[in-house]
Write a protein that holds these residues in place. Structure first.
Motif, short mmCIF file in Angstrom:
data_model
loop_
_atom_site.label_atom_id
_atom_site.label_comp_id
_atom_site.label_asym_id
_atom_site.label_seq_id
_atom_site.Cartn_x
_atom_site.Cartn_y
_atom_site.Cartn_z
N VAL A 88 -29.50 22.77 8.06
CA VAL A 88 -30.14 24.06 8.31
C VAL A 88 -29.68 24.61 9.66
O VAL A 88 -29.30 25.78 9.78
CB VAL A 88 -31.67 23.92 8.26
CG1 VAL A 88 -32.35 25.18 8.79
CG2 VAL A 88 -32.13 23.65 6.82
N MET A 113 -29.58 28.58 -0.17
CA MET A 113 -29.50 29.78 0.65
C MET A 113 -29.69 31.02 -0.21
O MET A 113 -29.13 31.13 -1.30
CB MET A 113 -28.15 29.86 1.36
CG MET A 113 -28.01 31.01 2.34
SD MET A 113 -26.49 30.79 3.34
CE MET A 113 -26.54 32.29 4.33
N VAL A 158 -32.75 29.60 4.37
CA VAL A 158 -31.93 28.41 4.19
C VAL A 158 -32.87 27.21 4.12
O VAL A 158 -33.78 27.09 4.94
CB VAL A 158 -30.94 28.22 5.36
CG1 VAL A 158 -30.15 26.93 5.20
CG2 VAL A 158 -30.00 29.41 5.45
N THR A 178 -21.92 26.84 3.00
CA THR A 178 -23.34 26.64 2.72
C THR A 178 -23.57 25.68 1.55
O THR A 178 -24.65 25.67 0.96
CB THR A 178 -24.03 27.98 2.42
OG1 THR A 178 -23.45 28.56 1.25
CG2 THR A 178 -23.88 28.94 3.59
N VAL A 236 -26.78 23.33 1.45
CA VAL A 236 -28.13 23.89 1.59
C VAL A 236 -28.41 24.86 0.45
O VAL A 236 -27.50 25.36 -0.21
CB VAL A 236 -28.30 24.65 2.92
CG1 VAL A 236 -28.15 23.71 4.11
CG2 VAL A 236 -27.34 25.83 3.03
N VAL A 281 -25.82 25.60 9.54
CA VAL A 281 -25.54 26.88 8.88
C VAL A 281 -25.97 28.06 9.75
O VAL A 281 -25.22 29.04 9.89
CB VAL A 281 -26.23 26.94 7.50
CG1 VAL A 281 -26.24 28.37 6.95
CG2 VAL A 281 -25.52 26.02 6.53
N THR A 282 -27.14 27.99 10.37
CA THR A 282 -27.60 29.12 11.18
C THR A 282 -26.76 29.26 12.45
O THR A 282 -26.42 30.37 12.86
CB THR A 282 -29.09 28.97 11.54
OG1 THR A 282 -29.35 27.67 12.07
CG2 THR A 282 -29.96 29.21 10.32
#
Length: 202
Positions: free
Chosen positions: A59, A43, A52, A38, A41, A62-63
């Motif tokens: 974005v 978070m 995030v 991460t 970003v 990461v998700t």
């Protein structure tokens, strides 16, 4: 009344939750978050959701990775997210906009096989020729996943990586089509007991 101000309007953000349907849900969530890089970003996780913020591509990176690492356990995992880009928004994530476009979790998850069912709804709140863009992107998505209509949403069935990538393309195209504030809600289910041979029961 608090005055709304706009910072860097191309900051993207998401508020999401992952729900493993098993006794060991805490460990699954924590382990998934540990496996995801991460560093590009902002978070923050609290008792309700994980937030995030940063460039749109990071974005989604990461998700997607968080969901994939949770789902690979084989447990039934549900994912709920609200993505947003545009004004009004916050500016506290501006520092992360200096990051480059190279995603850092893609290599770990791109070959993972994980069939899922998903629904999404797109809300272009700032104008633009968005409906034609949405239809074009949904048609393009049909090359990679199964697309069908659902109440208040569009249904997607297929590999999770392809679905996340398709959602990112739809979101990006809507923004580039002229929407100054774009919101998308997403629900994804993996390893559901109702999943039968790649087809979800209605």
């Amino acid at each position: 009344m608090t005055e709304q101000t706009c910072g860097t309007t191309n900051i993207a953000g998401v508020s999401f939750s992952v729900y493993p349907m098993c006794d060991g849900f805490v460990d699954i969530i924590k382990d998934a978050l540990k496996e995801v890089d991460t560093s590009k970003v902002y978070m923050k996780t609290d008792d309700v959701t994980t937030t995030v913020r940063g460039k749109l591509t990071h974005v989604f990176d990461v998700t997607k990775a968080t969901f994939m690492h949770a789902a690979k356990t084989g447990e039934h995992v549900a994912f709920q997210a609200t993505y947003s880009l545009g004004c009004p928004g916050d500016s506290s994530g501006d520092a992360y906009m200096a990051e480059d476009e190279q995603t850092i979790n893609t290599e770990k998850v791109k070959t993972m096989k994980q069939p899922v069912g998903a629904k999404f709804s797109l809300y272009p709140l700032g104008g633009g020729n968005y409906m034609d863009v949405i239809y074009e992107q949904i048609e393009a998505m049909k090359q990679h996943v199964t697309v069908s209509s659902a109440h208040y949403s569009t249904r997607l069935d297929g590999e999770a990586v392809s679905i996340f990538d398709g959602l990112e393309r739809v979101f990006t195209a809507t923004v580039e089509g002229g929407s100054s504030h774009t919101v998308m809600t997403v629900s994804i289910s993996a390893n559901s007991p109702s999943h039968k041979g790649g087809v979800f029961n209605e």
